[in-house]
Design a protein around this motif. Structure first.
Motif, PDB file in Angstrom:
ATOM      1  N   PHE A 100     -11.193   0.938  -9.655  1.00  0.00           N
ATOM      2  CA  PHE A 100     -10.409   1.126  -8.418  1.00  0.00           C
ATOM      3  C   PHE A 100     -11.191   2.068  -7.506  1.00  0.00           C
ATOM      4  CE2 PHE A 100      -7.066   3.346  -5.980  1.00  0.00           C
ATOM      5  CZ  PHE A 100      -6.528   2.257  -5.335  1.00  0.00           C
ATOM      6  N   MET A 151       0.825  -1.207   0.000  1.00  0.00           N
ATOM      7  CA  MET A 151       0.000   0.000   0.000  1.00  0.00           C
ATOM      8  C   MET A 151       0.858   1.255   0.000  1.00  0.00           C
ATOM      9  SD  MET A 151      -3.086  -0.868  -0.287  1.00  0.00           S
ATOM     10  CE  MET A 151      -3.768   0.756   0.010  1.00  0.00           C
ATOM     11  N   MET A 193     -11.162  -2.273  -2.274  1.00  0.00           N
ATOM     12  CA  MET A 193     -10.248  -1.623  -3.216  1.00  0.00           C
ATOM     13  C   MET A 193     -10.769  -1.672  -4.650  1.00  0.00           C
ATOM     14  SD  MET A 193      -6.530  -2.874  -1.837  1.00  0.00           S
ATOM     15  CE  MET A 193      -5.733  -1.927  -3.125  1.00  0.00           C
ATOM     16  N   PHE A 194     -11.467  -2.764  -4.992  1.00  0.00           N
ATOM     17  CA  PHE A 194     -11.945  -2.918  -6.366  1.00  0.00           C
ATOM     18  C   PHE A 194     -13.441  -3.265  -6.334  1.00  0.00           C
ATOM     19  CE2 PHE A 194      -7.576  -4.503  -6.022  1.00  0.00           C
ATOM     20  CZ  PHE A 194      -6.921  -3.599  -6.851  1.00  0.00           C
ATOM     21  N   VAL A 196       1.854   1.846  -3.529  1.00  0.00           N
ATOM     22  CA  VAL A 196       0.704   2.347  -4.314  1.00  0.00           C
ATOM     23  C   VAL A 196       0.434   3.806  -4.009  1.00  0.00           C
ATOM     24  CG1 VAL A 196      -1.766   2.076  -4.689  1.00  0.00           C
ATOM     25  CG2 VAL A 196      -0.304   0.064  -4.557  1.00  0.00           C
ATOM     26  N   ALA A 214     -10.547   2.454  -3.920  1.00  0.00           N
ATOM     27  CA  ALA A 214      -9.916   2.594  -2.597  1.00  0.00           C
ATOM     28  C   ALA A 214     -10.029   4.015  -2.077  1.00  0.00           C
ATOM     29  CB  ALA A 214      -8.450   2.168  -2.674  1.00  0.00           C
ATOM     30  N   GLN A 273       0.457   7.063  -6.379  1.00  0.00           N
ATOM     31  CA  GLN A 273      -0.714   7.945  -6.495  1.00  0.00           C
ATOM     32  C   GLN A 273      -0.354   9.380  -6.139  1.00  0.00           C
ATOM     33  OE1 GLN A 273      -3.674   6.214  -4.029  1.00  0.00           O
ATOM     34  NE2 GLN A 273      -4.018   4.407  -5.367  1.00  0.00           N
ATOM     35  N   LEU A 310      -9.153  -9.851  -7.363  1.00  0.00           N
ATOM     36  CA  LEU A 310      -9.981  -8.647  -7.294  1.00  0.00           C
ATOM     37  C   LEU A 310     -11.206  -8.880  -6.431  1.00  0.00           C
ATOM     38  CD1 LEU A 310      -9.782  -7.489 -11.034  1.00  0.00           C
ATOM     39  CD2 LEU A 310      -8.550  -6.549  -9.076  1.00  0.00           C
ATOM     40  N   HIS A 365      -6.278   2.934 -11.936  1.00  0.00           N
ATOM     41  CA  HIS A 365      -6.339   4.351 -11.560  1.00  0.00           C
ATOM     42  C   HIS A 365      -6.236   5.261 -12.785  1.00  0.00           C
ATOM     43  CE1 HIS A 365      -5.927   7.843  -9.004  1.00  0.00           C
ATOM     44  NE2 HIS A 365      -4.829   8.190  -9.665  1.00  0.00           N
ATOM     45  N   ILE A 394      -1.445  -6.557  -6.835  1.00  0.00           N
ATOM     46  CA  ILE A 394      -2.435  -5.540  -6.422  1.00  0.00           C
ATOM     47  C   ILE A 394      -1.930  -4.142  -6.742  1.00  0.00           C
ATOM     48  CG2 ILE A 394      -3.529  -4.516  -4.389  1.00  0.00           C
ATOM     49  CD1 ILE A 394      -3.710  -7.349  -3.247  1.00  0.00           C
ATOM     50  N   SER A 409      -3.852  -1.786  -9.301  1.00  0.00           N
ATOM     51  CA  SER A 409      -4.379  -0.501  -8.806  1.00  0.00           C
ATOM     52  C   SER A 409      -3.892   0.650  -9.668  1.00  0.00           C
ATOM     53  CB  SER A 409      -3.936  -0.304  -7.355  1.00  0.00           C
ATOM     54  OG  SER A 409      -4.387  -1.347  -6.540  1.00  0.00           O
ATOM     55  N   THR A 410      -2.620   0.626 -10.039  1.00  0.00           N
ATOM     56  CA  THR A 410      -2.084   1.709 -10.895  1.00  0.00           C
ATOM     57  C   THR A 410      -2.765   1.691 -12.260  1.00  0.00           C
ATOM     58  OG1 THR A 410       0.019   1.448  -9.743  1.00  0.00           O
ATOM     59  CG2 THR A 410       0.045   2.705 -11.777  1.00  0.00           C
TER      60      THR A 410
END
Length: 604
Positions: free
Chosen positions: A595, A472, A577-578, A475, A597, A479, A571, A540, A532, A536-537
């Motif tokens: 995404f 995290m 998160m998803f 991530v 989160a 972000q 997922l 996003h 993950i 996530s990237t």
């Protein structure tokens, strides 16, 4: 002239030019020739092999006179006869080889009128005579009490014997004394040799018994009392070696049966418990070896430093400024010393570099096993050690429990075979006591197992939380970076950037609070955390979402072994998160993943 008149004999000897000697009763052979005070039992007491006391160089008699100087013998006077010495210029009379243990001599050349009394009168001065055997001819055999007396009798060989003052042929004769072989002498000599051999064997046996190492103590026979004592010795480190030998002997003898199997099992279990002690001793010795290697390396480094300084002194001496002031011989010696020091310096340097290369190879072997989860093992080493100790204790208790169960079964069998007597009542009490003990051990075993499971779950939870936190964090860093880029593009001011930073810190804190709580699904490996982060990237930068085929085609470029089903299951395990949305109707229905989160953080 009277034979016993000393004055007349002295006058006659002076007229003949001879030195007068003593009269009757004088010693025939001087002490310088015969052994004075010779002890015949000396060989028997000391164990020395019987020797001839007349052998030169043995220390018993003086060395013989030189051969070139003739031995001058004197006239010997007796009561009934006179003995005149032989011509000194003549060679000594020959004798035969001396038989072993010879005490008998042969005397030839006696006068015809010589009687046994005259012969005894002459030869008894050589020693005690035990027997005289006279022949009708002019010879006889004389046996003495000891062997050394024979040598005194041999001295008289060659003398001319005259009875009284008569010049008749029957009253004179030249004596010939030689060794004689007798069965009695040989028998006594054999007896003495056998006695000496027995004494020698006894002495050697005593010496071998004294030098023989002591025999090991005998192994006692098996009994219940001895087995109980042996079980206590097996628990003592100082007596373990002796006890394990006894246990091995009992097992090899076949002492194990159905009745004693449980007792032997307990002793074997005690022997197994010493394996841990031996491993600890091995670790201690390895540590001592490492310390010794380190001290040797330090000492070698100090020696190499001093060699470097010595070589530097020689190099400075060979420079032109100081080299010109030395003589030719001094320069040669300095050059030889410098080369020798450089060779020693290089040898020590190679040895030290070899030691360092070995250490680097060992360190590289240790580093090759490094992986991202190694830090977790280092951080959780205390928990792992505690878990290992609990596991060993659990195994030990399980073995004891098995032993108690076997004993209970054995007691039950004995109870069914025997009548209800006082002995059976005592066994019932023992059975109840063993059952209570077994229940207590079971409870203790359950508590230890529960504690072990709790420790394992805490360890796994700590590992999962740390892995999830790292993922995290990565991530959120990505972000944050993308949010700053968007802020610069859209022209946001510095206050908006600060709000983004505050929002990021809040998200991190909220994620930590969530991790501290007990979540139902968790990450199982570091690979899932990386997946993950990448997913996530990807989602996003796709705010409207993406279907699973599109996402799988992107992940295939990074890892060809991953499957779409694996991505979809991952997922679905993280609903915070998803999230999955459906777009379209009928045949155009499509599932998209988004995404979410950040939305969860805003709602919190």
């Amino acid at each position: 002239m009277s034979v016993t008149d000393p004055t007349a004999w002295a006058t006659a000897m002076n007229n003949l030019g001879m030195v007068p000697v003593g009269l009757a009763g004088q010693q025939l052979v001087t002490d310088s020739i015969c052994v004075p005070g010779f002890d015949p039992s000396l060989s028997m007491m000391t164990g020395i092999t019987p020797i001839n006391p007349m052998i030169p160089g043995m220390g018993l008699v003086p060395p013989p006179p030189p051969t070139d100087v003739p031995v001058v013998k004197e006239i010997i006077h007796c009561k009934s006869c006179t003995l005149f010495p032989p011509n000194p210029n003549l060679p000594p009379p020959s004798t035969r080889e001396r038989p072993p243990g010879c005490k008998t001599v042969f005397v030839g050349g006696l006068p015809e009128n010589a009687t046994e009394e005259i012969i005894q009168e002459v030869f008894e001065q050589c020693g005690d005579i035990t027997a005289i055997r006279k022949s009708k001819k002019n010879f006889c055999h004389i046996r003495f009490a000891e062997e050394f007396m024979v040598d005194k009798a041999i001295y008289l060989s060659g003398y001319r014997m005259r009875l009284g003052s008569s010049t008749d042929k029957k009253d004179s004769g030249r004596l010939h004394v030689d060794f004689a072989q007798a069965r009695d002498d040989f028998y006594e000599w054999e007896c003495k040799q056998r006695m000496l051999a027995r004494e020698e064997r006894h002495r050697r046996k005593m010496e071998e018994d004294r030098l023989r190492p002591p025999s090991p103590p005998a192994i006692m026979h098996y009994s219940e009392h001895e087995a109980a004592l042996l079980a206590e010795k097996l628990k003592d480190d100082s007596k373990f070696s002796e006890a394990i030998t006894v246990l091995l002997t009992w097992i090899e003898r076949g002492e194990v049966n159905r009745r004693s199997a449980n007792q032997f099992y307990s002793m074997v279990q005690s022997a197994n418990s010493h394996v841990r002690r031996l491993m600890n001793e091995k670790a201690a010795h390895e540590q001592e070896m490492e310390q010794a290697k380190e001290s040797f390396k330090n000492a070698l480094t100090g020696i190499l430093t001093q060699f470097e300084q010595i070589v530097a002194v020689f190099n400075a001496s060979t420079r032109q400024k100081a080299w010109d002031h030395f003589s030719k011989a001094q320069r040669k010696n300095i050059d030889i010393w410098r080369k020798h020091s450089e060779e020693l310096r290089n040898a020590h340097s190679e040895q030290l570099m070899g030691i360092r290369r070995e250490e680097e190879m060992e360190m590289s072997d240790d580093d090759s096993g490094d992986n991202p989860s190694k830090k977790l093992r280092v951080d959780d080493s205390a928990l792992a050690a505690q878990a290992y100790a609990l596991k060993e204790e659990n195994d030990s208790l399980r073995w004891q429990l098995d032993a108690y169960r076997n004993e209970v079964e054995l007691l039950k069998q004995e109870k069914g075979q025997l009548f209800r007597t006082e002995e059976s009542l005592t066994k019932d009490q023992q059975l109840q006591f063993l059952q209570q003990t077994m229940q207590g051990m079971q409870q203790q075993l359950l508590s230890i197992q529960e504690e072990l499971n709790n420790k394992k779950s805490e360890l796994e939870q700590a590992k999962e939380e740390q892995t999830h936190t790292q993922a995290m964090l990565k991530v959120l860093q990505e972000q944050l970076k993308s949010a700053k880029e968007l802020a610069e593009i859209n022209g946001h001011d510095e206050s908006q950037a600060n709000e983004i930073n505050v929002l990021t810190v809040a998200l991190v804190n909220q994620d930590r609070e969530k991790n501290s709580e007990k979540r139902s699904p968790g990450l199982k490996s570091e690979k899932e955390a990386l997946l993950i982060g990448i997913i996530s990237t990807f989602l996003h930068v796709h705010p409207f979402g993406a279907n699973i085929e599109y996402l799988w085609s992107y992940m295939q470029q990074l890892d060809s072994r991953i499957s779409a089903n694996e991505i979809e299951m991952l997922l679905m395990r993280l609903p915070r998160m998803f999230k999955q949305e459906f777009t379209g109707v009928g045949a155009t229905l499509e599932k998209r993943w988004k995404f979410c989160a950040f939305e969860g953080i805003k709602t919190v």
